[in-house]
Design a protein around this motif. Sequence first.
Motif, PDB file in Angstrom:
ATOM      1  N   LEU A  53       0.753  -1.383   0.126  1.00 26.76           N
ATOM      2  CA  LEU A  53      -0.048   0.004   0.049  1.00 26.76           C
ATOM      3  C   LEU A  53       0.915   1.364  -0.099  1.00 26.76           C
ATOM      4  CD1 LEU A  53      -2.747  -1.110   2.445  1.00 26.76           C
ATOM      5  CD2 LEU A  53      -2.872  -0.878   0.071  1.00 26.76           C
ATOM      6  N   LEU A  54       2.082   1.052   0.751  1.00 21.99           N
ATOM      7  CA  LEU A  54       2.881   2.159   0.706  1.00 21.99           C
ATOM      8  C   LEU A  54       3.509   2.404  -0.665  1.00 21.99           C
ATOM      9  CD1 LEU A  54       4.747   1.780   4.200  1.00 21.99           C
ATOM     10  CD2 LEU A  54       3.132   3.603   3.537  1.00 21.99           C
ATOM     11  N   LYS A  55       3.860   1.600  -1.385  1.00 23.54           N
ATOM     12  CA  LYS A  55       4.190   1.652  -2.841  1.00 23.54           C
ATOM     13  C   LYS A  55       3.251   2.303  -3.674  1.00 23.54           C
ATOM     14  CE  LYS A  55       7.531  -2.098  -2.356  1.00 23.54           C
ATOM     15  NZ  LYS A  55       7.871  -3.556  -2.986  1.00 23.54           N
ATOM     16  N   MET A  56       1.951   1.798  -3.450  1.00 24.22           N
ATOM     17  CA  MET A  56       1.002   2.418  -4.091  1.00 24.22           C
ATOM     18  C   MET A  56       0.555   3.776  -3.733  1.00 24.22           C
ATOM     19  SD  MET A  56      -1.975  -0.650  -3.844  1.00 24.22           S
ATOM     20  CE  MET A  56      -3.367   0.511  -4.496  1.00 24.22           C
ATOM     21  N   GLN A  57       0.977   4.445  -2.689  1.00 17.11           N
ATOM     22  CA  GLN A  57       0.805   5.876  -2.340  1.00 17.11           C
ATOM     23  C   GLN A  57       1.973   6.638  -2.954  1.00 17.11           C
ATOM     24  OE1 GLN A  57       1.043   6.269   2.003  1.00 17.11           O
ATOM     25  NE2 GLN A  57      -1.233   6.526   2.040  1.00 17.11           N
ATOM     26  N   ASP A  58       3.103   5.953  -3.123  1.00 16.00           N
ATOM     27  CA  ASP A  58       4.390   6.676  -3.648  1.00 16.00           C
ATOM     28  C   ASP A  58       3.825   6.736  -5.123  1.00 16.00           C
ATOM     29  OD1 ASP A  58       5.625   6.777  -1.354  1.00 16.00           O
ATOM     30  OD2 ASP A  58       6.715   5.043  -1.809  1.00 16.00           O
ATOM     31  N   ALA A  59       3.190   5.700  -5.878  1.00 18.54           N
ATOM     32  CA  ALA A  59       2.936   5.795  -7.255  1.00 18.54           C
ATOM     33  C   ALA A  59       2.067   6.807  -7.529  1.00 18.54           C
ATOM     34  CB  ALA A  59       2.665   4.405  -7.709  1.00 18.54           C
ATOM     35  N   LEU A  60       1.062   7.044  -6.695  1.00 17.40           N
ATOM     36  CA  LEU A  60      -0.011   7.793  -6.824  1.00 17.40           C
ATOM     37  C   LEU A  60       0.220   9.419  -6.524  1.00 17.40           C
ATOM     38  CD1 LEU A  60      -3.104   5.769  -5.409  1.00 17.40           C
ATOM     39  CD2 LEU A  60      -2.464   6.517  -7.809  1.00 17.40           C
ATOM     40  N   GLY A  98      -4.365  -6.095  -2.516  1.00 21.59           N
ATOM     41  CA  GLY A  98      -3.995  -5.013  -2.170  1.00 21.59           C
ATOM     42  C   GLY A  98      -3.706  -3.931  -3.323  1.00 21.59           C
ATOM     43  N   GLU A  99      -3.509  -4.511  -4.197  1.00 23.54           N
ATOM     44  CA  GLU A  99      -3.124  -3.615  -5.579  1.00 23.54           C
ATOM     45  C   GLU A  99      -4.489  -2.808  -6.016  1.00 23.54           C
ATOM     46  OE1 GLU A  99      -1.346  -5.886  -8.420  1.00 23.54           O
ATOM     47  OE2 GLU A  99       0.652  -5.880  -7.234  1.00 23.54           O
ATOM     48  N   LYS A 100      -5.589  -3.723  -5.611  1.00 23.30           N
ATOM     49  CA  LYS A 100      -6.812  -3.226  -6.091  1.00 23.30           C
ATOM     50  C   LYS A 100      -7.860  -2.540  -4.821  1.00 23.30           C
ATOM     51  CE  LYS A 100      -7.602  -6.634  -9.520  1.00 23.30           C
ATOM     52  NZ  LYS A 100      -8.652  -8.026 -10.068  1.00 23.30           N
ATOM     53  N   ALA A 101      -6.960  -2.177  -3.949  1.00 24.03           N
ATOM     54  CA  ALA A 101      -7.746  -1.501  -2.778  1.00 24.03           C
ATOM     55  C   ALA A 101      -8.140  -0.325  -3.078  1.00 24.03           C
ATOM     56  CB  ALA A 101      -6.720  -1.536  -1.407  1.00 24.03           C
ATOM     57  N   ALA A 102      -7.298   0.735  -3.797  1.00 21.39           N
ATOM     58  CA  ALA A 102      -7.928   1.758  -4.271  1.00 21.39           C
ATOM     59  C   ALA A 102      -8.899   1.835  -5.141  1.00 21.39           C
ATOM     60  CB  ALA A 102      -6.807   2.592  -4.706  1.00 21.39           C
ATOM     61  N   GLU A 103      -9.118   0.990  -5.998  1.00 15.94           N
ATOM     62  CA  GLU A 103     -10.218   0.817  -7.075  1.00 15.94           C
ATOM     63  C   GLU A 103     -11.600   0.518  -6.105  1.00 15.94           C
ATOM     64  OE1 GLU A 103      -9.161  -1.672 -10.208  1.00 15.94           O
ATOM     65  OE2 GLU A 103      -7.575  -0.662 -10.776  1.00 15.94           O
ATOM     66  N   LYS A 104     -11.414  -0.549  -5.191  1.00 20.51           N
ATOM     67  CA  LYS A 104     -12.780  -0.934  -4.566  1.00 20.51           C
ATOM     68  C   LYS A 104     -13.108   0.548  -3.628  1.00 20.51           C
ATOM     69  CE  LYS A 104     -11.585  -5.751  -4.286  1.00 20.51           C
ATOM     70  NZ  LYS A 104     -11.470  -6.855  -3.581  1.00 20.51           N
ATOM     71  N   ALA A 105     -12.310   1.214  -2.949  1.00 18.59           N
ATOM     72  CA  ALA A 105     -12.599   2.245  -2.256  1.00 18.59           C
ATOM     73  C   ALA A 105     -13.437   2.855  -3.089  1.00 18.59           C
ATOM     74  CB  ALA A 105     -11.458   2.752  -1.597  1.00 18.59           C
ATOM     75  N   ALA A 106     -13.074   3.621  -4.338  1.00 15.94           N
ATOM     76  CA  ALA A 106     -13.601   4.522  -5.144  1.00 15.94           C
ATOM     77  C   ALA A 106     -14.789   3.880  -5.552  1.00 15.94           C
ATOM     78  CB  ALA A 106     -12.671   4.789  -6.366  1.00 15.94           C
TER      79      ALA A 106
END
Length: 225
Positions: A53-60, A98-106
Amino acid sequence: MSSDTKGAGIKDDYAQQIAGDLSANHTAQDRVRGELQRLQEELSQLEDNSKILLKMQDALGVPATVKSATAPAAAKRSARRAAVPSARKASPAAEKSGEKAAEKAAEKAAASKTAAPAKVSRSRTTKAAGKTAAAKKDAVGPSWLELVTAVFAGQSEPRSAAEVTDSLSTTHPDRKVQAAVIRNTLEQGVARGLLERSKQGRSVYYLPTASPAAPAESTPTGPLS
């Protein structure tokens, strides 16, 4: 001789008690070790998911909200991992989730916005249905229990179910009076202590109790109209 025998018996009792306590202690140790290993594996999986999730934050480009573990905390975790078997790594399914967590939240946020008007509509429909049911109840009039106990008002003579049915048919021609409904209502009055049941041969008669209580509102046991 007897004192030696008694002393040996006490010693055997203590030995058995100690053996039992020791066995229970070992069992508890095994249970705690198993629980500790399970918790360590769960912690390791959560840490791996946190890294993803931290890597995803950095990427976004989102500012990090969780601080990285300090050196002393990392040292403590290393010591704990050395004391128990190494935990399993996060499964591919966990990484993918974990990679799809952001998409599910949206998606959940969009779904909640769509569901809000539907909830308001259901709430209004429920209130309207409640008002309609209350209006129907008022239009029906007194309950069967109230009508049946009113037949015995001011009387002390026992009456059969058929007689009560005939009386209600005469006094309330607007109601559909059924013998089965009246019989069930009479039994309900007996159960509530409003009426008493007596038997004369094969016939059953009902009469009011000495001090009948006011009949409570009850749900009709049959068609009301």
